[in-house]
Design a protein around this motif. Structure first.
Motif, PDB file in Angstrom:
ATOM      1  N   GLY A 122       0.829  -1.136   0.156  1.00 20.79           N
ATOM      2  CA  GLY A 122      -0.026   0.119  -0.164  1.00 20.79           C
ATOM      3  C   GLY A 122       0.821   1.280  -0.118  1.00 20.79           C
ATOM      4  N   PRO A 123       0.090   2.374  -0.103  1.00 21.45           N
ATOM      5  CA  PRO A 123       1.002   3.726  -0.125  1.00 21.45           C
ATOM      6  C   PRO A 123       1.719   3.890   1.028  1.00 21.45           C
ATOM      7  N   ASP A 124       3.030   4.159   1.029  1.00 15.71           N
ATOM      8  CA  ASP A 124       3.660   4.711   2.215  1.00 15.71           C
ATOM      9  C   ASP A 124       3.814   3.807   3.409  1.00 15.71           C
ATOM     10  N   VAL A 125       3.814   2.352   2.988  1.00 17.66           N
ATOM     11  CA  VAL A 125       4.207   1.256   3.927  1.00 17.66           C
ATOM     12  C   VAL A 125       5.418   1.027   4.348  1.00 17.66           C
ATOM     13  N   ALA A 126       6.388   1.412   3.665  1.00 15.33           N
ATOM     14  CA  ALA A 126       7.749   1.304   4.016  1.00 15.33           C
ATOM     15  C   ALA A 126       8.234   1.867   5.080  1.00 15.33           C
ATOM     16  N   GLU A 127       7.583   2.696   5.692  1.00 21.00           N
ATOM     17  CA  GLU A 127       8.136   3.404   7.095  1.00 21.00           C
ATOM     18  C   GLU A 127       7.294   2.600   8.201  1.00 21.00           C
ATOM     19  N   MET A 128       6.434   1.449   7.760  1.00 17.18           N
ATOM     20  CA  MET A 128       5.949   0.744   9.126  1.00 17.18           C
ATOM     21  C   MET A 128       6.763  -0.677   9.128  1.00 17.18           C
ATOM     22  N   LEU A 129       7.710  -0.727   8.251  1.00 20.03           N
ATOM     23  CA  LEU A 129       8.539  -1.906   8.127  1.00 20.03           C
ATOM     24  C   LEU A 129       9.204  -2.363   9.402  1.00 20.03           C
ATOM     25  N   HIS A 130       9.934  -1.270   9.923  1.00 18.87           N
ATOM     26  CA  HIS A 130      10.833  -1.704  11.031  1.00 18.87           C
ATOM     27  C   HIS A 130      10.179  -2.193  12.116  1.00 18.87           C
ATOM     28  N   ALA A 131       8.882  -1.909  12.349  1.00 20.31           N
ATOM     29  CA  ALA A 131       8.314  -2.567  13.668  1.00 20.31           C
ATOM     30  C   ALA A 131       8.376  -4.164  13.455  1.00 20.31           C
TER      31      ALA A 131
END
Length: 484
Positions: free
Chosen positions: A433-442
């Protein structure tokens, strides 16, 4: 001939070699690094940085168009010249002066030229002017030469001088028609970028797009490319290619379909940069990948010329994980263990040890900056089952989370978590989805830390953010109950 001696010699000054140098120098070793091209390597000038620079403007415009009230402000198309100018800024106009100053600042010497191993702990460097410098290592030699684009053996393809990722990210004049051969990350990202430029894009892939990920990811990217008027041929390859008198590329698919493009980008895989490295002088295969142990030391397999474990291979060239961030992770472990071995200090190369690259196996994070974005870490459901794990697959529609709906109107996305039922830990996650990259580290932290699901219930996601999908996944798994 000039002769110099150092504790450590590094061949290859990309981000991986730079990180080995930094760790070893900070540990008190004398270090020299050898590079024939630009300091900073592929990632800085021809891959990660420029590709994201040319992808971001299209993503920003698409993001604005998805928000009521903001969409009305988007009245024009991308200024391609401005995009390329911004790209030039991020690659410093292909000038590595800043990187050279950084090496000097950490006390690492630089020898420019082509480095070849000439024997145990010995490297010869031929400079641009033909001068030769002989280097000798007291403790170790590190190979961090990376990889290059693989050109498949297709009639006429090599002769037409196709683009690789270097030409695609370093483009000065955007073609009106671009054919892309391949179905991996480079193909998906460059197709996305050039569609945003208004180029007529044709993708040819042997199977689906992004085949190593959960199938829904590649399917969504294909759908978005087609919506952007790209032509996507799945289950196809190119049978032959040539250039006509006008310089156009004429190519024929394996089903007989004849097509024309201005340029063709080959994105079908990578090959190790180890052909002219002198590996034959120490009994290793010329042009092959270098097999290493968990501390990145090249495996000897009884080869007496590698006695003492002096040779290391870090980054793409060892074929563990061909990603810059993972290569830098390996580099930190390698630099530290080289220092420890040189000084006779304690070493920890066991699983999750400070000198081991354990994450290479089951905790590799990756982002495809396509439309839509795909972020993943750990194992897919298929890989987990093949590894013998008893798993439960948790799927959730990311678009139904309040944070996603606020982020973009009609947000479309999906999250899949793979749970190891025997240990009640997450072993894999894919976000689309849009901008999911920033959720990956969790997700990366949860997997590396092997955080039990009952404990994850206490990691409260802020409202209203897209991270609230974690709570929905936990609810899908089932709330823990008190023990009797």
């Amino acid at each position: 001939m000039t002769t110099r001696e150092y504790d450590l010699i590094i061949i290859g000054a990309g981000p991986v070699g730079e990180n080995v140098a930094d760790r070893a120098a900070s540990g008190g070793l004398s270090v020299v690094i050898v590079e024939a091209e630009l300091i900073g390597g592929e990632c800085s000038y021809w891959a990660c940085i420029p590709s994201k620079a040319i992808l971001r403007p299209g993503a920003a415009i698409t993001a604005a168009r998805r928000v009521g009230g903001a969409s009305a402000a988007v009245t024009g198309s991308i200024d391609v010249a401005a995009v390329l100018k911004r790209r030039d800024y991020w690659v410093s106009d292909w000038d590595d002066s800043g990187q050279v100053e950084w090496l000097q600042g950490i006390g690492v010497d630089l020898v420019r030229g082509h480095g070849r191993i000439t024997g145990p702990r010995a490297v010869s460097v031929t400079g641009p002017d033909g001068s030769v410098t002989a280097l000798t290592a007291r403790h170790a030699v590190v190979v961090s030469t990376g990889s290059a684009a693989l050109i498949p053996d297709i009639p006429g393809l090599a002769e037409i001088e196709p683009w690789t990722s270097r030409e695609a990210t370093g483009v000065q004049t955007v073609p009106k028609r671009l054919a892309i051969l391949g179905g991996g990350v480079v193909a998906a990202e460059m197709a996305t970028a050039y569609v945003s430029f208004g180029t007529e894009v044709t993708v040819i892939a042997r199977s689906g797009l992004l085949g190593g990920l959960d199938p829904f990811a590649g399917e969504a990217v294909v759908a978005a490319l087609r919506e952007g008027e790209a032509s996507v041929h799945l289950g196809r390859s190119i049978a032959s290619a040539s250039r006509n008198g006008s310089g156009e590329v004429e190519y024929v698919l394996d089903d007989g379909t004849a097509l024309v493009a201005d340029e063709i980008l080959v994105a079908t895989g990578r090959t190790p940069r180890s052909e002219d490295l002198g590996l034959e002088t120490i009994g290793l295969q010329v042009g092959g990948w270098l097999e290493v142990d968990e501390t990145l030391r090249v495996l000897a397999h009884g080869n007496p010329q590698l006695d003492g474990g002096w040779l290391y291979a870090v980054g793409d060239v060892n074929h563990r994980v061909l990603l810059t961030h993972q290569g830098k992770y390996q580099a930190r472990a390698a630099g530290d263990v080289i220092v420890a071995r040189a000084k006779g200090l304690a070493q920890d190369g066991g699983t999750w040890g400070v000198h081991a690259a354990t994450a290479d196996h089951r905790a590799v994070p990756s982002v495809v900056f396509s439309e839509p974005e795909v972020a993943s870490v750990g194992l897919t459901a298929d890989a987990a089952e093949k590894a013998g794990l008893r798993v439960k697959v948790l799927d959730y529609d990311l678009g139904t989370v309040s944070g996603a709906g606020l982020h973009a109107d009609d947000y479309t996305g999906q999250v899949r978590a793979i749970v190891d039922l025997d240990h009640e830990t997450i072993v894999g996650m894919t976000l689309l989805g849009p901008d999911v990259a920033e959720m990956l580290h969790a997700a990366t932290i949860a997997i590396v830390g092997e955080v039990p699901i009952p404990r994850l219930w206490h990691a409260v996601p802020a409202f209203p953010t897209m991270s609230e999908v974690w709570l929905r996944l936990l609810e899908a798994y089932g709330r823990p109950t008190a023990e009797d």
